[in-house]
Enzyme design. Sequence first.
Site: not given
Length: 704
Positions: A22, A679-680, A656, A636, A168, A264
């Site tokens: 652990n 750039d579109v 986009d 979008m 635990h 424990c």
Amino acid sequence: MKDSIRILMCPPDYYDVDYVINPWMEGNIHKSSRERAVEQWQKLYHIIKEHAIVDLIKPQKGWPDMVFTANAGLVLGENVVLSRFYHKERQGEEPYFKAWFESQGFNVYELPKDLPFEGAGDALLDREGRWLWAGYGFRSELDSHPYIAKWLDIEVVSLQLVDERFYHLDTCFCPLNDGYLLYYPPAFDFYSNRIIEMRVPEEKRIAIKEADAVNFACNAVNLDKIVIMNKASEELKQRLAEVGFTVVSTPLTEFIKAGGAAKCLTLRVTEPVQPEVHANVPVESRIIHLEGHLLDSGLISRALDIVVEGGGSFQVLNFNLGEQRQSTSSADVKVSAPSHAVMEEILSRLIDLGAVSLPEDERDARLEPVVQAGVAPDDFYVTTIYPTEVRVNGQWLRVQNQRMDAAIAIKYEPSGPVARCKLLRDLEIGEYVVTDVVGIRTVRKPESREQRNSQEFSFMSGSVSSERRVELVVEQVAWELRQIRDRGGKVVVTAGPVVIHTGGGEHLARLIREGYVQALLGGNAIAVHDMEQAMMGTSLGVDMKRGVAVRGGHRHHLKVINTIRRYGSIAAAVEKGVLKSGVMYECVKNNVPFCLAGSIRDDGPLPDTQMDLIKAQEEYARLLKGADLILMLSSMLHSIGVGNMTPAGVKMVCVDINPAVVTKLSDRGSLESIGVVTDVGLFLSLLVKQLEQLTAPYQVAQTR
Ligand code: ARG
């Protein structure tokens, strides 16, 4: 009281940190002092002896963690469930604890091999004895809980641990007398926290801070009104005092080096049985079957991650690995979940991946009638983009009009039951809705063996695409457009006004003129700015040729809207010769249907703009039917809207400048959606050029 409580402890004769199982043990190997450990243990022992009888088990050489008797097993009444340790480092303790329990006359239950459960370290009785809180996630397996419920005849409430420091349950959770609870909420997943909050009223929950948690404040022994622990902040002591508890702190730092403290080091072996309490296990298990390139495509690991992240646990029962490169693998996986709600959540995600039931477990889908038009039953199954089938009267029916975020409605027609995806608002009385997650499967094409194949064209991975890569995509898209046109297929374009602002209008117009586009979807703005460009030479008042703002230009688009309104429609303006070029002009001239969906920010709007959004959505869906490819150009809103309506299997190309939009659309699976961050206007000009090249030799051949 001294007589009624017995506690088992184990002297630290052989205690040490010998290995790491652990996070606390890391860096602490052989770093704890035996002398100090003995002294700390003795102190704890004496404190406990003041309040209870302490039994001792003989320590064993070579088993240093045996001091942590909480992990011996879980006691309730005369019965004990013996621990099955997760780590081999502790498995050797099991026979010693077993012998001790038997010597004391307990009935000892043993879990099947390979089903770990670490005793009272991971299972804590409500101090009123009403139920058992049981942890899973690190050491104990969820599938052990049904055994415990049965053998101890008690309700088990399963809690998932998510922070490896609190591996635990007793490191972060401590039920106290009178229904109080001391705990560290961040150690649990969301769902488990909800369960805790439902069972323990707010005034009884004492949530501690991280600083106390890492001092093992929850790892406490509660005897009546006394709470024994390593250390507590003043704040915590006070909080406990307010509700009548006294903290007794006794340093246990040497044991914290091994990941344990007061609780424990102890095991309460007198746990009275409440006669009115009986077994109840909400834990559910189901076996699912997966097929495909499970390893190569990562499908199996994705499936197992879904189970664990969703709060469940799994066991792989069969795994048949495909031997050849092209052969598929199959796996049967047992999925367990702490409750039905969690199981539904996990299974619906596994169904999306193509998981099915074993043939012998196939059941009919659960149907509930629509009792209020436009409203589904609570537990309705939410659809995805993948082709789906539902089992009705023993027959698998293909669901029609597949789309995501809908319900599956079953209508009994004279020819038999018909299943359709329907938006909530369209549900009608007389229909039945599929609920729960049984009798539902999605049909997934076996995913490509190598995901790499697709990546060349689908690099939406975040940053701006490099120029060469844009060219590659353009080549691919041009080829695709050409093929679709030649076989009479259907391409739908969604476009935002940016197409016009970036100078892409003429290219899009040309695509329409040349028959590459079969429908156009967009908002008011694309049409307004396209027509402004055609009629006044500006786009949003900017002279597109010179790139400068024109005086008074910001009013141009309103003048255009006004003109179109005068003629009554875009088509009428074309007919009257007022509109002579551009995207909208080409649509009208070439009989390419379009739908303009309105929004709150629209100027005008144009007479053609559909301001009733429900009607606009319906019109979009109608125009999208049968599409082979959707070209999404810088919008979008419209792109995502269209994505939601479109089933898997339709190619999408999303262009986009904003990577977020591209990424959003590309979750659909890499083969189908191509994302291009660029750039579109540039994209369209490259696309048109590419198409020219593809077409050129063909035209030359024709003219000869
Ligand atoms: N080193 C031991 C382990 O990792 C510590 C056990 C602590 N016990 C407990 N009930 N939390 O197993």
